[in-house]
Every structure is written in C-alpha cells, then in structure tokens.
Design an enzyme around this catalytic site. Structure first.
Site: not given
Ligand SMILES: NC(=O)c1ccc[n+]([C@@H]2O[C@H](COP(=O)([O-])OP(=O)(O)OC[C@H]3O[C@@H](n4cnc5c(N)ncnc54)[C@H](OP(=O)(O)O)[C@@H]3O)[C@@H](O)[C@H]2O)c1
Length: 268
Positions: A147, A160
C-alpha cells in the site's frame, strides 16, 4: 495462448482476494492475457460467479478455492490443491487484505491475529511454497499488494501500515534473490482505490471527504502493477498523484512525519 514472451503450457495465475476490488481486476486482466486462473477468497458464491463470467468471456480455465487465509495451514491447503489438480503455476498475486479499525488494547486478539496472518504469514508462506514451482520453469511473476501507506507516516490504523511496510521490504528482498532465477517480484503500493476496502474497514464516512482526483479504479491499479512486474520493477506506485505524494512526504523531517500521521486518525 498468449503468455507474453514466454510460452508455458497451461500457465495458471493464482489471485488471492479475487472476489472483489483489485483482486477481481487482476483476475479479469490475467484471463484476458490468456492465463488460466486459481481464484482464492472466502466468498465462494462471488468466486463461482466470477469464474463463470471469465471462462465464458475468455475461454480460460478457472479454478476456485474458498479458503480463509487467516487460518493455520491455509497456504499448505493452496499447495495441496495445486498438486492435486496438477496446475502449472507461473503467476502469484498475493492481494487479499483488509484493515481493522480498532484500538490495540480494545481489540480481541483474534482480530489482530487475523490481520497478521492474512497480510504477513499467508503472503510470506505462499511465496515460500509457490516460488519453487516457478523455479522449475525458470520463469515466474509475483505481485505482493502492499500500500502507499507503507511509505507514508505511520497512522493510528495500528497494524496495517506496519504490515504493508513489511510486505514492501520483504518483496524487494525476495526480488533480489529470485530475479536471477527468472522470477520477478513487485510490491504494488496503491493509494485510494475504489473497492470494498473502506466498507469492510467501516471508514466510508471518513473517506467520502477524499477528493475524487486521489482515487483510482482497481483495473488501472492492476494494469500498472502488471506492467511493472513484467518490466522487472521491484516496486510500483500506481498513479502520478500517488508518486508525487509519496516522494514528497518521504523528504519531510521525521518529527513532522510522525505528527502528520497522528492527524490521519481513522477513528475520528
Ligand atoms: N482500496 C484501497 O484503497 C487500497 C489501498 C492500498 C492497498 N490496498 C490493498 O489492496 C488489497 C486488495 O484490497 P481491495 O481494495 O481490493 O479491497 P476489497 O475489495 O475489500 O478486497 C479484499 C479481498 O481480500 C479478500 N480477503 C479478505 N480477508 C480474507 C481472508 N481472511 N481470507 C481470504 N481472502 C480474504 C476478500 O475476499 P472475501 O471477503 O471473499 O474473503 C476480497 O476478495 C489489500 O491487500 C489492501 O490492503 C487497498
């Protein structure tokens, strides 16, 4: 099948957290590029729907595995699935993640350990178990989703920023070790990205104040990450604005960084 410059028969890409957001965008991109997929998350219905859409749209083979990556032995179960189904893995997108929104001493240990397990243990163990499979083909691509927070001052979102800093540093070290074996590793460091992330964290209200120009679409983030890993860049900060913010904040005096971090309080 078009697998960039390297032709690996039935090449399969693993995407964790494929049920929404950035992971879903990676799954679509890689299907479009001709990879078969192993889609991983907990929500089996969402995974099945995605698999159906992608296999129809791109004639790709989609495997789905519903697994909670916070559980002990989760990564070993992924490896068992790969061996049982004879999958030829050449891409790993370690993307699953979330941020808790609680104070340290008020949190249950189970909440904290889930975060630690998904975003450090599972990321590390999957690299450990999957990279040897890529080594056999002398070709592999790994993206670990960190991130922009890994570069910014530590905020009060507790584990985080620390975990994402770990992913950033670990990925760069791993790239140094694996690149001579034909395996590129990239730490992808997105800024604000439209997904379920803030919904899950319970910070929709706070981030509704973030101006539009600071947000990226998950498809754009995945595309920039993919180009970076193919070019062999160990780090990718997607979006010009994120690059500017991160490079500027890194040059601030440490005290000022700390105080800025305090201002970015997710509990407000
Ligand atoms: N969105 C942002 O602003 C942002 C910024 C920087 C970095 N990120 C990073 O990007 C990555 C993806 O996040 P996103 O933004 O796409 O969020 P998201 O839409 O909430 O997706 C998160 C994904 O992780 C899966 N997940 C969560 N806990 C899990 C577990 N215990 N076991 C297996 N799968 C799990 C969820 O699937 P299920 O709930 O079906 O398990 C979902 O598919 C993350 O690592 C996040 O930290 C996001």
């Amino acid at each position: 099948m078009q697998v960039n410059s390297v032709q690996i028969k039935n090449a399969t890409a693993i995407v964790t957290g494929a049920s929404s957001g950035i992971g879903l965008a990676f799954a679509s991109l890689l299907a479009q590029k001709g990879y078969n997929l192993l889609l991983i998350a907990r929500n089996i219905n969402k995974l099945n729907d995605l698999a159906k859409t992608l296999s129809t749209q791109y004639d790709t083979q989609c495997n789905v595995l519903s697994i909670d990556l916070s559980e002990e032995n989760a990564s070993k179960k992924v490896l068992e699935y790969i061996i049982t189904n004879n999958l030829n893995i050449s891409v790993l997108i370690n993307n699953a993640g979330f941020s808790g929104n609680y104070k340290f001493l008020e949190a249950d240990w189970s909440q904290l350990s889930k975060e630690l397990n998904v975003m450090s243990i599972a990321v590390t163990e999957l690299c450990y178990l999957i990279a040897p499979l890529m080594e056999k083909n002398s070709w592999g691509r790994i993206i670990n989703v960190s991130s922009g927070a890994a570069y910014l001052p530590p905020t009060q979102s507790l584990l985080y920023t620390g975990l994402k800093s770990y992913v950033l540093n670990f990925s760069q070290s791993l790239d140094m070790e694996l690149k001579p074996k034909g395996i590129n590793v990239t730490a992808l460091c997105p800024g604000f990205t439209r997904s379920e992330f803030h919904n899950t964290m319970g910070t929709n209200k706070q981030v509704s104040k973030v101006p539009n120009f600071l947000w990226q679409a998950p498809d754009q983030v995945a595309l920039e990450g993919w180009h970076a890993v193919m070019k062999g860049h160990p780090v990718c900060i997607p979006g010009l604005i994120n690059k500017i913010i991160i490079s500027t904040s890194r040059h601030l005096p440490l005290n000022l960084q700390y105080n800025l971090g305090k201002l970015m309080n997710p509990f407000k």
